[in-house]
Design a protein around this motif. Sequence first.
Motif, short mmCIF file in Angstrom:
data_model
loop_
_atom_site.label_atom_id
_atom_site.label_comp_id
_atom_site.label_asym_id
_atom_site.label_seq_id
_atom_site.Cartn_x
_atom_site.Cartn_y
_atom_site.Cartn_z
N PRO A 26 6.65 -4.54 -5.10
CA PRO A 26 6.59 -5.13 -6.44
C PRO A 26 7.98 -5.58 -6.89
CG PRO A 26 6.66 -2.76 -6.62
CD PRO A 26 6.72 -3.08 -5.14
N ILE A 27 8.02 -6.38 -7.92
CA ILE A 27 9.30 -6.75 -8.54
C ILE A 27 9.35 -6.09 -9.91
CG2 ILE A 27 10.74 -8.64 -9.39
CD1 ILE A 27 9.34 -10.45 -7.32
N ASN A 28 10.35 -5.20 -10.09
CA ASN A 28 10.54 -4.52 -11.37
C ASN A 28 11.59 -5.25 -12.19
OD1 ASN A 28 8.85 -2.09 -11.21
ND2 ASN A 28 10.13 -1.55 -9.48
N VAL A 48 19.97 -6.93 0.20
CA VAL A 48 18.53 -7.20 0.18
C VAL A 48 17.97 -6.67 -1.14
CG1 VAL A 48 16.35 -6.89 1.38
CG2 VAL A 48 18.49 -6.95 2.67
N GLY A 49 17.26 -7.51 -1.87
CA GLY A 49 16.76 -7.11 -3.18
C GLY A 49 15.54 -6.22 -3.11
N GLY A 50 15.21 -5.59 -4.27
CA GLY A 50 13.99 -4.80 -4.35
C GLY A 50 14.26 -3.32 -4.24
N SER A 51 13.50 -2.52 -4.97
CA SER A 51 13.78 -1.09 -4.95
C SER A 51 12.58 -0.20 -4.68
CB SER A 51 14.42 -0.68 -6.26
OG SER A 51 13.56 -0.98 -7.32
N GLY A 81 17.10 -3.06 -1.23
CA GLY A 81 16.65 -3.22 0.14
C GLY A 81 16.31 -1.94 0.88
N GLU A 82 16.20 -0.87 0.17
CA GLU A 82 15.95 0.40 0.85
C GLU A 82 14.49 0.56 1.19
OE1 GLU A 82 17.55 4.42 0.23
OE2 GLU A 82 18.36 3.52 -1.56
N CYS A 83 13.99 -0.26 2.08
CA CYS A 83 12.57 -0.10 2.41
C CYS A 83 12.38 0.69 3.69
CB CYS A 83 11.88 -1.46 2.52
SG CYS A 83 12.49 -2.43 3.88
N VAL A 84 13.46 1.00 4.37
CA VAL A 84 13.37 1.75 5.62
C VAL A 84 14.05 3.11 5.49
CG1 VAL A 84 13.83 1.72 8.09
CG2 VAL A 84 13.49 -0.43 6.87
N PRO A 85 13.28 4.16 5.33
CA PRO A 85 13.92 5.47 5.27
C PRO A 85 14.46 5.80 6.67
CG PRO A 85 11.55 5.66 4.97
CD PRO A 85 11.83 4.24 5.24
N ARG A 86 15.78 6.04 6.78
CA ARG A 86 16.40 6.17 8.09
C ARG A 86 16.38 7.61 8.58
NH1 ARG A 86 19.14 2.72 11.17
NH2 ARG A 86 18.68 0.62 10.52
N HIS A 87 16.16 8.52 7.68
CA HIS A 87 16.19 9.92 8.07
C HIS A 87 14.84 10.54 7.71
CE1 HIS A 87 17.28 14.12 8.24
NE2 HIS A 87 18.37 13.78 8.88
N PRO A 88 14.26 11.29 8.63
CA PRO A 88 12.93 11.85 8.38
C PRO A 88 12.85 12.65 7.09
CG PRO A 88 13.61 12.22 10.65
CD PRO A 88 14.79 11.66 9.95
N ARG A 89 13.99 13.28 6.67
CA ARG A 89 14.01 14.04 5.42
C ARG A 89 13.58 13.17 4.25
NH1 ARG A 89 17.75 15.01 1.62
NH2 ARG A 89 19.39 13.86 2.67
#
Lengths: 264, 264
Positions: A26-28, A48-51, A81-89
């Motif tokens: 979505p766009i907030n 990269v935009g978006g949250s 641009g944080e759409c990829v969680p890089r750490h399983p935590r």
Amino acid sequence: SLLRLKDLEVAELGDSDVHVKRLAAPINPADINMIQGTYPILSPLPAVGGSEGVGEVLEVGRCVTALKPGDWVIPASAGLGECVPRHPRHRWTPARRPVRCAATLSVNPCTAYRMLADFEALAPGDSVIQNAANSGVGQAVIQIAKASGIKTINVVRDRPDLSKLVERLMALGADHVVTEEMLRKPEMKDVFKSIPKPRLALNCVGGKSTTEMLRHLQPKGTMVTYGGMAKQPVMVPVSAFIFRDVRLRGFWVTQWRKDHAQGE
Amino acid sequence: SLLRLKDLEVAELGDSDVHVKRLAAPINPADINMIQGTYPILSPLPAVGGSEGVGEVLEVGRCVTALKPGDWVIPASAGLGECVPRHPRHRWTPARRPVRCAATLSVNPCTAYRMLADFEALAPGDSVIQNAANSGVGQAVIQIAKASGIKTINVVRDRPDLSKLVERLMALGADHVVTEEMLRKPEMKDVFKSIPKPRLALNCVGGKSTTEMLRHLQPKGTMVTYGGMAKQPVMVPVSAFIFRDVRLRGFWVTQWRKDHAQGE
């Protein structure tokens, strides 16, 4: 131009990496403010935009055990641009799966929940007043309050199709829907025949709407500001502070996340 | 006319009564507001004006043991004409005797003390910012803060004899005295080289003065409003609530007294 659509190669999968295919985002208003540069978070460019949003895990690195292909994931914190969680935590799998719910779970409903929970100890039968009641947060407030037995007074702007909007918010669980103009009319007394004056007011607008809403707050009640759609300051008569002891606070879900990152 | 000077017979002394000769009585802004009818306390008319002062006990009824002729007394609570404490429980003998101190002890210094004590846990070295710093409350704040090791930044209006006022407030213990105009100048940075940004702001003015003062408050700091000399509302940018988490409260010594009447 400021914004550019760009095709990127997917990076090679590292041992602790996860490849996620975005399903919806979505766009907030906050996303737009970040691009405008009016938000207190400035990302280094290019960014990269978006949250928020929801994605499906396609592939996991050989050290990743908490996620597997096919899982749905949402970002653990707000930021460009944080759409990829890089750490399983950072994994957080939404319990319910409709794509629109999952994609919009991490910002607005969290804001609504925390504001209802953290400022006043509300009991079933108590009431809350909010403006911008048809916003994403506003609709979440209505539903969470309804589920908790808390009554809502919902302020919206007048519009040609007002009755449709009223109907929609009532269907979500709203107890009262009133226009900004109605806030200063004597008819507001009728609202408070069936429910108590609110101990909590949620403000996403600023300016006149806020001042009018504040009239109806109980003495010693709290108003929480989380937005300023009118682009006008919050205006409070000094008498409200001195003689009614109202308390004004603010809420920002991004800060809340930082402050509570330990207990995640 | 609204006000009348009238000679009254002293009532006959009852068993639990005390006759008090008034030595001095100040006029507070609140006393004027009560006569104007703009204060939330309205006394049944005709009423005797004034809410504090000091008197000497001339005579006591035969059941009164806690007071004797010659004692000095001050009123136990604010309210019109309360210069005669009728019940010994209400006695409060000031420890220090200069008549001006005794006569002005029960309103402004109490307000100053409670505001410094009740909203933020301040430690020596912390700072406080206040406007109307040359008011009765303002001067009490300076002296109490000084005695507690708390630094004060004192905002006053510009005036022809500014240097004299600055000198007078510095002599009372002020650390910094600045004009309202200076609040938005880059030179304010110099103030915060030697002391930390304030966690507490005390507001007796409203309007622009308040908004400017708020800029300098620490994140999560508290602004307490106890007066509105500018007759303008408190104006707060929504960003101060959301991104700096400032908290706005109010204080009214009359309400504080009611709330704490048990522990008197």
